[in-house]
Design a protein around this motif. Structure first.
Motif, PDB file in Angstrom:
ATOM      1  N   THR A  85       0.866  -1.181   0.000  1.00 54.80           N
ATOM      2  CA  THR A  85       0.000   0.000   0.000  1.00 54.80           C
ATOM      3  C   THR A  85       0.897   1.224   0.000  1.00 54.80           C
ATOM      4  OG1 THR A  85      -1.635   1.261   1.315  1.00 54.80           O
ATOM      5  CG2 THR A  85      -0.114  -0.115   2.547  1.00 54.80           C
ATOM      6  N   PHE A  86       0.278   2.407  -0.074  1.00 47.92           N
ATOM      7  CA  PHE A  86       1.049   3.632   0.060  1.00 47.92           C
ATOM      8  C   PHE A  86       1.558   3.750   1.494  1.00 47.92           C
ATOM      9  CE2 PHE A  86       1.213   8.290   0.910  1.00 47.92           C
ATOM     10  CZ  PHE A  86       2.314   8.549   0.126  1.00 47.92           C
ATOM     11  N   GLY A 211      -5.636  17.570   1.314  1.00 48.40           N
ATOM     12  CA  GLY A 211      -6.907  17.576   2.029  1.00 48.40           C
ATOM     13  C   GLY A 211      -7.338  16.147   2.293  1.00 48.40           C
TER      14      GLY A 211
HETATM   15  C1  LIG Z   1      -3.744   4.249   0.093  1.00 46.80           C
HETATM   16  C2  LIG Z   1      -3.408   5.636   0.561  1.00 46.80           C
HETATM   17  N1  LIG Z   1      -3.467   5.911   1.867  1.00 46.80           N
HETATM   18  C3  LIG Z   1      -3.201   7.138   2.331  1.00 46.80           C
HETATM   19  C4  LIG Z   1      -2.844   8.177   1.499  1.00 46.80           C
HETATM   20  C5  LIG Z   1      -2.481   9.486   2.102  1.00 46.80           C
HETATM   21  O1  LIG Z   1      -3.193  10.542   1.621  1.00 46.80           O
HETATM   22  P1  LIG Z   1      -2.557  12.010   1.533  1.00 46.80           P
HETATM   23  O2  LIG Z   1      -1.549  12.020   0.453  1.00 46.80           O
HETATM   24  O3  LIG Z   1      -3.728  12.883   1.265  1.00 46.80           O
HETATM   25  O4  LIG Z   1      -1.951  12.302   2.872  1.00 46.80           O
HETATM   26  C6  LIG Z   1      -2.786   7.932   0.118  1.00 46.80           C
HETATM   27  C7  LIG Z   1      -2.479   8.971  -0.874  1.00 46.80           C
HETATM   28  O5  LIG Z   1      -1.532   9.623  -0.994  1.00 46.80           O
HETATM   29  C8  LIG Z   1      -3.051   6.628  -0.357  1.00 46.80           C
HETATM   30  O6  LIG Z   1      -2.966   6.356  -1.660  1.00 46.80           O
END
Ligand SMILES: Cc1ncc(COP(=O)(O)O)c(C=O)c1O
Length: 390
Positions: A85-86, A211
Motif C-alpha cells: 500500500t502507500f 486535504g
Molecule cells: C492508500 C493511501 N493511503 C493514504 C494516502 C495518504 O493521503 P494524503 O496524500 O492525502 O496524505 C494515500 C495517498 O496519498 C493513499 O494512496
C-alpha cells in the motif's frame, strides 16, 4: 503519440467557472479555515458515502492518524496493515507510537482479505486469558486493522468486518484511492468504524493541494475527531482534555473540492469506460505474459483510481520501452512496507510476505483518467503490444 499519465487540466477546464466563483467568495469573505465551504463539503461527502458524520481535515494521512487517535490508539498498541500500500497506511500507525503489524495481500486483487488478516494474527499475536490479542515479541495489544481499497478496488468488507468483530478489534478503511466505490456491505468508507479519504490532487476527487476526510457512523467518534483536528480543544477553543493535531482543512481547498464534487460520478464512469477499453484491447496479450486486473465483482466495486497490470519478470524493461514510446506509466509501489528501511526494527525480511513482494516487482499502472479517450487507449495498447513483443 504522447499519452500523459494525468489530465488534471481537463478536469479543471470543466469546473473552472464554478471553482473561481467559490474561490472568489472565500477571498471576499476572508474566513479561511473550517467555515461554510468546509461544512458544505462535509455534508456532501457524508451524503455520498451514506454516513451521518464526515470531518474534513488536512490530508488523507492525517485522516488516518485522526481516526486512530479517535479510537484511542497509541503507544503500546498494534494495528494490522497490508504491506502492499502507500506508505501513509503504516506511517500513520507508527507516527502515533503504535506498532504496524504487516499483512500480505491477495495476489490478484492486491487487497487484504480475512484470510490474510487471520494469518497475520496467527503469525504475530497470542490470545491472553482476558481475550486481548498481544504481540508475541513486543507485548503490544492488537487494537485495529486498516484495510486499503487499493487502486480503487473495494476490499471484501463483509468477511473483514466479521473477522474484526470476532477478534474484538476496530476496522478502519483507508479509502484514499476509492471515493465512490461500492463494497459488498455499503459504500467504501461507510463500513468500518472510520473511513479515510484523501483529496491529494491526483486522487479521483483531487483538490488544489492537500486535504482529507474521515467518515463515520459513530457519533462519539465524530465528536472526538472534531476535537482532535483542532489540537484536542473543546468547543470554545482553549480548554484541552486531550492532545490533538493541527488537522484543519482550508476553505480555499474545500471550495475547489465543492466545485469538483458534482462531476465525480461522471469522471468515475469515464475511468470505468477506459478500463473496459484496456481490458478489451489487451485480452489477447495475456498469452504473452500480461496479467490484467481481475474484473470487479460487481459494477461500481472498482473506481479505477489506477488501472494496474502485472508483468512478471520484465516489468522494468517493458516500462522503459513504453516511456521511450511516449507512454507515461508508473509503479505503485516498488517496495512493500515490510521491507522499508524505517521499519527494519519490526523484524521482517525478504520472503516474509511473498505476495506483496511479488506485486512490487510486477505491477505497472497505465494512464487512466478523464483525459483518456479511445485514441489514447489505443495508443497505450499498441505501445504495450510492441513492448511485450519478443
Ligand atoms: C492508500 C493511501 N493511503 C493514504 C494516502 C495518504 O493521503 P494524503 O496524500 O492525502 O496524505 C494515500 C495517498 O496519498 C493513499 O494512496
Amino acid at each position: 503519440v504522447n499519452v500523459r499519465f494525468l489530465g488534471l487540466d481537463v478536469e479543471y477546464r470543466e469546473v473552472r467557472d464554478a471553482a473561481l466563483a467559490r474561490v472568489q467568495d472565500v477571498l471576499d469573505g476572508q474566513a479561511f479555515v473550517l467555515g461554510e465551504q468546509t461544512r458544505e463539503l462535509e455534508k456532501s461527502i457524508a451524503l455520498a458515502v451514506g454516513v451521518p458524520h464526515a470531518l474534513a481535515c488536512s490530508s488523507g494521512s492525517d485522516a488516518l492518524a485522526l481516526a486512530l487517535m479517535a479510537l484511542g490508539i497509541g503507544a503500546g498498541d498494534a494495528v494490522i496493515v497490508p504491506s502492499f500500500t502507500f506508505f501513509a497506511t503504516a506511517g500513520s500507525v507508527a507516527r502515533l507510537g503504535a506498532r504496524p503489524a504487516m499483512a500480505d495481500v491477495d495476489p490478484t486483487t492486491h487487497t487484504m482479505t480475512a484470510a490474510q488478516l487471520a494469518a497475520t494474527v496467527e503469525r504475530e499475536f497470542d490470545r491472553e486469558a482476558r481475550g486481548r490479542w498481544v504481540h508475541r515479541h513486543s507485548g503490544a495489544e492488537l487494537r485495529a486493522a486498516i484495510v486499503v481499497h487499493l487502486y480503487g478496488r473495494a476490499a471484501p468488507m463483509r468477511e473483514l468486518a466479521a473477522s474484526a468483530d470476532e477478534l474484538g478489534i476496530h476496522l478502519i478503511e483507508d479509502a484514499a484511492q476509492a471515493i465512490g466505490a461500492r463494497t459488498d456491505s455499503g459504500a467504501a468508507g461507510s463500513v468500518g468504524k472510520a473511513g479515510c479519504l484523501s483529496f491529494y490532487p491526483t486522487k479521483n476527487l483531487g483538490g488544489a493541494g492537500d486535504g482529507g476526510m474521515v467518515t463515520t457512523r459513530d457519533a462519539d467518534v465524530a465528536k472526538r475527531l472534531a476535537r482532535l483536528r483542532v489540537h484536542g480543544a473543546a468547543p470554545g477553543g482553549y480548554q484541552h482534555e486531550e492532545i490533538g493535531i493541527n488537522g484543519r482543512m482550508g476553505e480555499l481547498q474545500a471550495a475547489y473540492l465543492n466545485a469538483k464534487l458534482p462531476r465525480l460520478q461522471a469522471w468515475t464512469e469515464l475511468r470505468k469506460t477506459a478500463a473496459d477499453g484496456y481490458r478489451r484491447e489487451l485480452k489477447d496479450l495475456e498469452a504473452a505474459g500480461l496479467c490484467l486486473p481481475p474484473a470487479p465483482a460487481v459494477d461500481g466495486s472498482h473506481v479505477y483510481h489506477q488501472f494496474v497490470v502485472r508483468i512478471p519478470r520484465r516489468r522494468d524493461s517493458v516500462a522503459e520501452r513504453l516511456r521511450a514510446d511516449g507512454i507515461d506509466c508508473r509503479v505503485f509501489y516498488p517496495l512493500p512496507l515490510h521491507l522499508q528501511p524505517c521499519f527494519a526494527s519490526l523484524g521482517y525480511h525478504r520472503g516474509s510476505l511473498p505476495a506483496s513482494e511479488r506485486a512490487a516487482g510486477e505491477v505497472l499502472a497505465l494512464p487512466i483518467g478523464v483525459h483518456m479517450g479511445d485514441s489514447q487507449i489505443q495508443a497505450v495498447c499498441a505501445a504495450l503490444r510492441r513492448a511485450l513483443a519478443p
